[in-house]
Scaffold this active site. Structure first.
Site, mmCIF file in Angstrom:
data_model
loop_
_atom_site.group_PDB
_atom_site.id
_atom_site.type_symbol
_atom_site.label_atom_id
_atom_site.label_comp_id
_atom_site.label_asym_id
_atom_site.label_seq_id
_atom_site.Cartn_x
_atom_site.Cartn_y
_atom_site.Cartn_z
ATOM 1 C CG ASP A 85 -1.645 1.259 1.454
ATOM 2 O OD1 ASP A 85 -2.379 1.664 0.541
ATOM 3 O OD2 ASP A 85 -1.466 1.867 2.519
ATOM 4 C CG ASP A 127 -1.657 7.811 0.297
ATOM 5 O OD1 ASP A 127 -0.642 8.509 0.148
ATOM 6 O OD2 ASP A 127 -2.568 7.752 -0.549
ATOM 7 C CG ASP A 144 -1.959 2.418 6.499
ATOM 8 O OD1 ASP A 144 -2.454 3.444 7.022
ATOM 9 O OD2 ASP A 144 -2.094 2.153 5.292
#
Length: 223
Positions: free
Chosen positions: A11, A13, A173
């Site tokens: 991922d 961001d 995240d």
């Protein structure tokens, strides 16, 4: 006998880059432009990882489709302007991110990829701005897929690289990343330095707190 190909998907961001300032600023500008109440910071960060239309729909569910579409366009314009003004200073790499990418890239049987809710334009600008061209053999973005946690990004990355699910890992995240990995039938590594709390990562195969722990986590999954 040669080692099987491995695929590590990141991922962006909240995982590779800390773009919360740019995201919150652009979302605030978008809502302000339409004189709408601005969601609080916690609410904005909670939707990071979703494709932009789905994120806006969650932040402004009471608004019409027309207004939501205007919020989407307003966000895009504000984010682009913020990037032109601040460059990569608004989305710095997390400590250890570059070193982790370089170390994995140096392993012959490991392929790297990205699976992100960012647009193609946004991802390309970030990769160029941080000098990460040449590291990611597959780049999956929101322009071409249903929003996370749909498994399309992972499925397409695997199809492009020919790597089996058991040899693929998703690193992210948010719970959207963990749920996407589960939907695609691949292991997931959750990172605690991003935008969702540790309890939100309960679907992860394992959780790490620093990039230094990534090699051990991958070994744990693949051995």
């Amino acid at each position: 006998m040669s080692a099987p190909l491995r695929l590590v998907l990141f991922d962006v961001d909240g995982t590779l880059v800390d773009s919360q300032g740019s995201i919150v600023g652009a979302m605030t500008a978008s809502f302000d432009a339409l004189s709408l109440p601005v969601p609080d910071r916690k609410a904005i960060l909670s939707i990071v990882g979703l494709s932009l239309p789905k994120a806006i729909a969650q932040l402004a569910p009471q608004q019409s489709d027309v207004v939501q579409a205007r919020l989407v366009e307003g966000y895009k314009q504000a984010y682009h302007a913020h990037r032109l003004e601040q460059g990569m200073a608004g989305s710095p790499l997390y400590p250890g991110a570059r070193e982790a990418i370089e170390a994995l890239h140096a392993i012959p049987e490991v392929l790297l990829g990205v699976a992100t809710g960012k647009s193609q334009r946004g991802l390309d600008a970030l990769i160029e701005g941080h000098g990460l061209q040449g590291y990611f053999v597959t780049r999956q973005v929101a322009d071409h897929h249903p929003s996370k946690p749909h498994p399309s990004m992972i499925d397409t990355a695997r199809a492009e690289t020919g790597v089996e699910a058991v040899n693929t890992v998703m690193i992210g995240d948010t719970r959207f990343d963990m749920d996407m990995a589960a939907a695609a039938g691949v292991p997931a590594i959750g990172v605690t330095w991003g935008y969702h709390t540790r309890p939100a990562l309960d679907a992860a195969t394992t959780i790490i707190e620093t990039f230094d722990q990534l090699p051990g986590a991958l070994d744990q999954i693949w051995t």
